[in-house]
Design an enzyme around this catalytic site. Structure first.
Site, short mmCIF file in Angstrom:
data_model
loop_
_atom_site.label_atom_id
_atom_site.label_comp_id
_atom_site.label_asym_id
_atom_site.label_seq_id
_atom_site.Cartn_x
_atom_site.Cartn_y
_atom_site.Cartn_z
N ASP A 186 -42.45 -0.21 -4.15
CA ASP A 186 -42.50 0.13 -5.19
C ASP A 186 -43.35 -1.35 -6.06
O ASP A 186 -42.34 -2.19 -6.82
CB ASP A 186 -42.04 1.63 -6.07
CG ASP A 186 -42.80 1.28 -7.26
OD1 ASP A 186 -43.76 1.45 -7.48
OD2 ASP A 186 -42.33 1.69 -8.65
N ASP A 240 -50.03 -1.27 -9.10
CA ASP A 240 -49.23 -0.17 -8.60
C ASP A 240 -49.44 0.48 -7.64
O ASP A 240 -50.00 1.64 -7.15
CB ASP A 240 -49.38 1.13 -10.26
CG ASP A 240 -48.18 1.70 -10.08
OD1 ASP A 240 -47.14 1.68 -9.17
OD2 ASP A 240 -48.21 2.07 -10.43
#
Ligand SMILES: *[C@@H]1O[C@H](CO)[C@@H](O)[C@H](O)[C@H]1NC(C)=O
Ligand SMILES: *[C@@H]1O[C@H](CO)[C@@H](O)[C@H](O)[C@H]1NC(C)=O
Ligand SMILES: *[C@@H]1O[C@H](CO)[C@@H](O)[C@H](O)[C@H]1NC(C)=O
Ligand SMILES: *[C@@H]1O[C@H](CO)[C@@H](O)[C@H](O)[C@H]1NC(C)=O
Ligand SMILES: *[C@@H]1O[C@H](CO)[C@@H](O)[C@H](O)[C@H]1NC(C)=O
Length: 415
Positions: free
Chosen positions: A287, A105
């Site tokens: 992202d 992440d």
């Protein structure tokens, strides 16, 4: 930590549990490379959209959340939504290491385990007495903080890494936790009672401990119509030259808040050879924790209008007829001085998986969706994994910049 204090936190949360996944850790020459897998768990693409939208909303509002409150309330504004598409790597914690399947992440920076397989204490575990809490919008974790040894690859064994050992968590079915590789500032304020502290990320520690030569990570991912495929690669301390074709071009992290808190960039998006404006020069983020390409509502409406797509109730995605798809034009992402072409095939969900998301084989579903707020708010897009599947991606932490390059898959027609 007193049991009274702990019970306060336990009282505010709900339960999640799960199964660990699989992937193989291998070692290349330095820089060090960690393979990661894309795994799909279809419970309806409406969840896919909801997960990404809830996440975007939480990331966007994070910067305006006042520090110094623990736990942050309300814990979760939106219903907890498990990831339908997970990007996971195997990471070892402790000595001997326990292997955990962790989400990769860039939109968060804490590393934690225990959503599935619980944290296992070994001789290398040091309990700091702190609690750690991270809110992700589509989920959250509250854990006990340990300092421990983390094995990212045989040649990359980090000492003294902060690890959250989940006491309660939600939104992470099917994975054990997260390895947060975003900017370190995202960790500031996640500890209790040491609320003013920030926590070095795995990349920060690897660099500080001399395990990698460059303070950066490179990410390669390939589009696929498979359900469970290990074709991602996370490189610590450099880039993997074999994974991209064109030159790597860098842009500074955007200065526009709140995108500036993340791996944020400025970009303009246009459609077709006529360069019809979709999104004016705006700040947003890249992202790996988001699957879709999310555009601010006004830009999304323009895209829907120009493509003639209709909203599909069954999947939560926009859909086209095959004839409309035949006329779909490329999107062009203007980032710095470089234009990246995002082909029609890049803009669609893999057709082989239409029925798996509750769709029909007779339609073509688009992976662009609505961010849920209008442009001009400093967080106007999320270039999620569907974007990163087409372009090599570098987060150069040392120089606060982001790099992109074309790959052998930029023009792939696999979808
Ligand atoms: C270990 O990490 C913690 C915070 O993550 C830091 O405060 C401490 O100084 C570190 N210790 C060593 C020996 O590096
Ligand atoms: C798939 O998702 C469902 C619903 O979120 C969850 O209950 C299940 O554990 C997940 N399975 C795997 C293998 O991730
Ligand atoms: C939608 O497209 C039509 C032309 O095809 C245009 O006249 C109209 O202004 C567009 N609406 C929006 C909201 O972009
Ligand atoms: C979409 O689904 C909702 C319920 O899930 C239903 O009320 C609505 O009528 C549907 N809309 C269309 C256009 O099918
Ligand atoms: C992709 O295709 C376009 C149009 O055919 C071409 O201009 C471009 O060079 C191709 N890009 C790559 C990376 O192969």
């Amino acid at each position: 930590m007193s049991s009274l204090r702990l019970s306060v936190f336990l009282a505010v949360v709900v339960i999640a549990l799960t199964l660990p996944g699989e992937a193989v850790v291998i070692r290349n020459s330095s820089p060090v490379t960690l393979p990661f897998a894309r795994r799909l768990n279809f419970t309806g693409a409406a969840n896919l959209v909801k997960h990404d939208q809830a996440r975007a909303k939480a990331l966007k509002t994070r910067a305006t959340t006042s520090p110094g409150t623990f736990p942050k309330a309300p814990i979760v504004n939106d219903p907890v939504t498990n990831g339908v598409v997970d990007y996971v790597a195997n990471v070892g914690v402790g000595d001997p290491p326990t292997t955990y399947s962790l989400l990769i992440d860039t939109g968060s920076s804490n590393t934690w385990v225990g959503a599935g397989q619980p944290y296992v204490r070994t001789t290398t575990s040091v309990d700091t007495g702190d609690l750690v809490e991270v809110v992700y919008g589509s989920g959250f974790v509250i854990g006990q903080q340990f300092l421990d040894q983390v094995t990212l690859a045989p040649g990359l064994v980090i000492q003294n890494q902060s690890i959250g050992a989940a006491l309660e968590d939600a939104g992470f079915d099917g994975v054990d936790g997260i390895v947060g590789i975003g900017p370190v500032d995202l960790t500031c304020g996640t500890l209790f009672p040491d609320e003013t502290e920030c926590i070095p990320t795995v990349t920060d520690n690897a660099f500080a401990q001399g395990l990698i030569d460059a303070h950066e990570i490179g990410i390669s991912f390939e589009p696929t119509d498979g359900i469970d495929v290990t074709n991602g690669e996370l490189t610590f301390g450099g880039v993997d030259e074999s994974k991209f074709t064109g030159p790597l071009t860098f842009v500074p992290i955007t200065t526009t808040a709140p995108a500036s808190e993340f791996v944020g960039i400025d970009q303009t998006v246009t459609y077709g050879a006529a360069d019809t404006p979709i999104l004016p020069l705006s700040a947003g983020i890249t992202d790996t924790g988001t699957t879709l390409l999310l555009l601010a509502t006004d830009a999304f409406n323009t895209y829907q209008n120009i493509t003639g797509a209709v909203f599909d109730n069954d999947t939560g995605l926009l859909r086209l007829t095959p004839d409309q798809f035949a006329n779909l034009k490329s999107l062009f992402f203007h980032i710095g001085d470089t234009t990246f072409e995002f082909t029609p095939n890049a803009q669609i969900f893999p057709r082989a998986l239409n029925t798996a998301i509750g769709g029909s084989p007779d339609f073509v579903y688009l992976i662009t969706n609505d961010l849920g707020s209008n442009s001009g708010e400093g967080f106007d897009f999320v270039d999620g994994m569907v974007f990163l599947e087409r372009f090599y991606y570098v987060f150069d932490i040392a120089n606060s910049q982001v790099g992109f390059a074309t790959t052998p898959f930029t023009n792939s027609t696999v979808n």
